[in-house]
Design a protein around this motif. Sequence first.
Motif, PDB file in Angstrom:
ATOM      1  N   GLY A 147       0.812  -1.212   0.000  1.00  0.00           N
ATOM      2  CA  GLY A 147       0.000   0.000   0.000  1.00  0.00           C
ATOM      3  C   GLY A 147       0.846   1.262   0.000  1.00  0.00           C
ATOM      4  O   GLY A 147       0.525   2.242  -0.690  1.00  0.00           O
ATOM      5  N   LEU A 148       1.955   1.279   0.749  1.00  0.00           N
ATOM      6  CA  LEU A 148       2.832   2.448   0.793  1.00  0.00           C
ATOM      7  C   LEU A 148       3.622   2.608  -0.501  1.00  0.00           C
ATOM      8  O   LEU A 148       3.890   3.735  -0.945  1.00  0.00           O
ATOM      9  N   LYS A 149       4.004   1.496  -1.113  1.00  0.00           N
ATOM     10  CA  LYS A 149       4.697   1.586  -2.399  1.00  0.00           C
ATOM     11  C   LYS A 149       3.798   2.220  -3.456  1.00  0.00           C
ATOM     12  O   LYS A 149       4.266   2.958  -4.339  1.00  0.00           O
ATOM     13  N   ALA A 150       2.498   1.944  -3.361  1.00  0.00           N
ATOM     14  CA  ALA A 150       1.561   2.550  -4.307  1.00  0.00           C
ATOM     15  C   ALA A 150       1.564   4.068  -4.162  1.00  0.00           C
ATOM     16  O   ALA A 150       1.302   4.796  -5.133  1.00  0.00           O
ATOM     17  N   VAL A 151       1.878   4.559  -2.965  1.00  0.00           N
ATOM     18  CA  VAL A 151       1.935   6.004  -2.731  1.00  0.00           C
ATOM     19  C   VAL A 151       3.145   6.602  -3.447  1.00  0.00           C
ATOM     20  O   VAL A 151       3.026   7.512  -4.273  1.00  0.00           O
ATOM     21  N   TYR A 152       4.355   6.093  -3.148  1.00  0.00           N
ATOM     22  CA  TYR A 152       5.535   6.773  -3.697  1.00  0.00           C
ATOM     23  C   TYR A 152       5.905   6.332  -5.114  1.00  0.00           C
ATOM     24  O   TYR A 152       6.777   6.937  -5.739  1.00  0.00           O
ATOM     25  N   LYS A 153       5.212   5.326  -5.631  1.00  0.00           N
ATOM     26  CA  LYS A 153       5.436   4.954  -7.033  1.00  0.00           C
ATOM     27  C   LYS A 153       4.407   5.588  -7.961  1.00  0.00           C
ATOM     28  O   LYS A 153       4.394   5.314  -9.171  1.00  0.00           O
ATOM     29  N   ALA A 154       3.561   6.447  -7.429  1.00  0.00           N
ATOM     30  CA  ALA A 154       2.586   7.154  -8.257  1.00  0.00           C
ATOM     31  C   ALA A 154       3.305   8.103  -9.213  1.00  0.00           C
ATOM     32  O   ALA A 154       4.440   8.528  -8.957  1.00  0.00           O
ATOM     33  N   ALA A 171      -1.355  11.298  -3.422  1.00  0.00           N
ATOM     34  CA  ALA A 171      -2.280  11.672  -2.350  1.00  0.00           C
ATOM     35  C   ALA A 171      -3.494  10.753  -2.340  1.00  0.00           C
ATOM     36  O   ALA A 171      -3.984  10.348  -1.273  1.00  0.00           O
ATOM     37  N   THR A 172      -3.988  10.406  -3.534  1.00  0.00           N
ATOM     38  CA  THR A 172      -5.124   9.485  -3.635  1.00  0.00           C
ATOM     39  C   THR A 172      -4.751   8.116  -3.084  1.00  0.00           C
ATOM     40  O   THR A 172      -5.540   7.470  -2.371  1.00  0.00           O
ATOM     41  N   LEU A 183      -2.525   7.478  -0.800  1.00  0.00           N
ATOM     42  CA  LEU A 183      -2.426   7.553   0.654  1.00  0.00           C
ATOM     43  C   LEU A 183      -3.820   7.511   1.289  1.00  0.00           C
ATOM     44  O   LEU A 183      -4.015   6.886   2.344  1.00  0.00           O
ATOM     45  N   GLU A 184      -4.776   8.168   0.655  1.00  0.00           N
ATOM     46  CA  GLU A 184      -6.145   8.112   1.171  1.00  0.00           C
ATOM     47  C   GLU A 184      -6.680   6.679   1.143  1.00  0.00           C
ATOM     48  O   GLU A 184      -7.351   6.228   2.082  1.00  0.00           O
ATOM     49  N   ALA A 185      -6.363   5.955   0.044  1.00  0.00           N
ATOM     50  CA  ALA A 185      -6.789   4.559  -0.050  1.00  0.00           C
ATOM     51  C   ALA A 185      -6.127   3.718   1.037  1.00  0.00           C
ATOM     52  O   ALA A 185      -6.748   2.832   1.632  1.00  0.00           O
ATOM     53  N   PHE A 186      -4.843   4.013   1.323  1.00  0.00           N
ATOM     54  CA  PHE A 186      -4.131   3.302   2.388  1.00  0.00           C
ATOM     55  C   PHE A 186      -4.797   3.566   3.735  1.00  0.00           C
ATOM     56  O   PHE A 186      -4.964   2.653   4.555  1.00  0.00           O
ATOM     57  N   GLU A 187      -5.209   4.836   3.958  1.00  0.00           N
ATOM     58  CA  GLU A 187      -5.845   5.181   5.225  1.00  0.00           C
ATOM     59  C   GLU A 187      -7.171   4.450   5.410  1.00  0.00           C
ATOM     60  O   GLU A 187      -7.484   3.995   6.525  1.00  0.00           O
ATOM     61  N   VAL A 188      -7.929   4.315   4.330  1.00  0.00           N
ATOM     62  CA  VAL A 188      -9.202   3.599   4.405  1.00  0.00           C
ATOM     63  C   VAL A 188      -8.970   2.157   4.834  1.00  0.00           C
ATOM     64  O   VAL A 188      -9.698   1.599   5.675  1.00  0.00           O
ATOM     65  N   GLU A 189      -7.911   1.538   4.259  1.00  0.00           N
ATOM     66  CA  GLU A 189      -7.660   0.120   4.529  1.00  0.00           C
ATOM     67  C   GLU A 189      -6.964  -0.103   5.861  1.00  0.00           C
ATOM     68  O   GLU A 189      -7.279  -1.061   6.578  1.00  0.00           O
ATOM     69  N   TRP A 190      -6.007   0.779   6.217  1.00  0.00           N
ATOM     70  CA  TRP A 190      -5.166   0.495   7.380  1.00  0.00           C
ATOM     71  C   TRP A 190      -5.192   1.575   8.466  1.00  0.00           C
ATOM     72  O   TRP A 190      -4.565   1.414   9.517  1.00  0.00           O
ATOM     73  N   GLY A 191      -5.902   2.653   8.214  1.00  0.00           N
ATOM     74  CA  GLY A 191      -5.878   3.766   9.159  1.00  0.00           C
ATOM     75  C   GLY A 191      -6.381   3.414  10.534  1.00  0.00           C
ATOM     76  O   GLY A 191      -5.905   3.968  11.540  1.00  0.00           O
ATOM     77  N   HIS A 192      -7.312   2.492  10.633  1.00  0.00           N
ATOM     78  CA  HIS A 192      -7.848   2.115  11.933  1.00  0.00           C
ATOM     79  C   HIS A 192      -6.813   1.404  12.795  1.00  0.00           C
ATOM     80  O   HIS A 192      -6.843   1.481  14.020  1.00  0.00           O
ATOM     81  N   LYS A 193      -5.878   0.680  12.149  1.00  0.00           N
ATOM     82  CA  LYS A 193      -4.888  -0.110  12.891  1.00  0.00           C
ATOM     83  C   LYS A 193      -3.535   0.582  12.951  1.00  0.00           C
ATOM     84  O   LYS A 193      -2.823   0.481  13.967  1.00  0.00           O
ATOM     85  N   TYR A 194      -3.167   1.269  11.872  1.00  0.00           N
ATOM     86  CA  TYR A 194      -1.851   1.896  11.803  1.00  0.00           C
ATOM     87  C   TYR A 194      -1.994   3.388  11.485  1.00  0.00           C
ATOM     88  O   TYR A 194      -1.403   3.913  10.539  1.00  0.00           O
ATOM     89  N   SER A 195      -2.751   4.064  12.309  1.00  0.00           N
ATOM     90  CA  SER A 195      -2.991   5.494  12.084  1.00  0.00           C
ATOM     91  C   SER A 195      -1.704   6.310  12.180  1.00  0.00           C
ATOM     92  O   SER A 195      -1.557   7.350  11.534  1.00  0.00           O
ATOM     93  N   SER A 196      -0.760   5.844  13.004  1.00  0.00           N
ATOM     94  CA  SER A 196       0.495   6.584  13.167  1.00  0.00           C
ATOM     95  C   SER A 196       1.275   6.672  11.854  1.00  0.00           C
ATOM     96  O   SER A 196       1.996   7.651  11.614  1.00  0.00           O
TER      97      SER A 196
END
Length: 417
Positions: free
Chosen positions: A288-295, A302-303, A305-318
């Motif tokens: 998920g993070l690679k999808a951010v910096y390989k955009a 930014a999109t 990262l938002e998708a990553f937050e939807v999937e993992w934000g509840h567990k890895y909000s930090s």
Amino acid sequence: MAKKSKNPTLEELFSDPEQFRQMHEQLYSRKPLLEQGSPFAHLLQTMVNAALDGEVLGHVAETRAQGEENKRNGYTDKTILSEAGPLSIRTPRDRQGTFEPQLVPKRERELSSGLDTQILALYAQGNSVEDIKRLLQTMFGVDISAGKISAITDQVLPVIQEWRNRRLLEFYAVIYMDAIHFKVRHEGKYSSRAFYTVYSVDGHGNRDLLGMYMSENEGANQWGLVLEDLKFRGVEDVLVFCTDDLTGFSEAMNDVFPATVVQKCLVHKMRNTTRFVDDKDMKAVVRGLKAVYKADTQEAAATALEAFEVEWGHKYSSIVVSWRRDWDELMAFLDFPIALRRMIYTTNPVEAVHRIIRKLIKGKAAWASDTALMKQVYLSLMHNEKSWRKQAYGWKAIQRDLVKLYGDRVTKHMGPS
């Protein structure tokens, strides 16, 4: 007047069957040919004395040819160091006192044999002073004190000072900055010292080390001093500074090079923000993070990262909080041409320089002083200069892109390479 030399002449030595027997035995013994006490060491001593005798004869003849009264006037005995161990030599004198020997000049205590160079090379490979002392004794039978070895390595200090103060170019396309830490004895106790490395790519794609600095710790004040030093030595403009997450660096840089872009290392960011991810989630989180910096663009990133937050934000909000906090400096590379992106998204180039240092001095736990550390690191890097002083791959294409992107900001510095 000193007594006449008792050393045999070369003719006498070569006519002596016993001497040749000893040489033959030494050759087949597999021992060092020039170890102390060997017949070859004795031969070297004889040759040095014979050469000095030849020098004084030539000098006396020359002065007499000029109409001056002169003749030989005995010898001065002294011991000199060589790869064959100590040599007892007899320096001839002349009556006028004008003879200056060339092979072993007056006040010299060492036969020019490259011993200094070998000591510096051993020091550059991470050997301590005591290691070098032992190695020289083993290899050459030469017993040199630790103080003498330290004095020889100190010869590099003026060279280091000149290198650290040299004039730099006005423009650099990329500068990588990172710190590595060592234990150094300071004020009677060992403490950690931050060793800063500044590594660059200039407008023509040439890589170079611009400087090395030391401090007790990292921080905005120290980075400000480093940047001010670069500016004082001639640097006027830098397109990109690539760094790890260095404390206070961005603030310091804005004061000195306000037009420069800061790119934080994405490799470090990935490593730091995934340290506490559960093993079972690791692959998916990294993906998920690679999808951010390989955009391709910042908007696409930014999109992602938002998708990553939807999937993992509840567990890895930090993770999301951390990436958003550093967003501008993490995604800065996406504003550059693709070929340059590969060079600046990570500080790997300067870390490769640090790997050279660590490899060569990995057996060293601590240093007696900042000076000792600086000497050894400098010699280690210069000993391996070919590994870091390289041309950046595919630079011509990158250079064309930079000219299109920045125009006169780049071209005004593009004189002959």
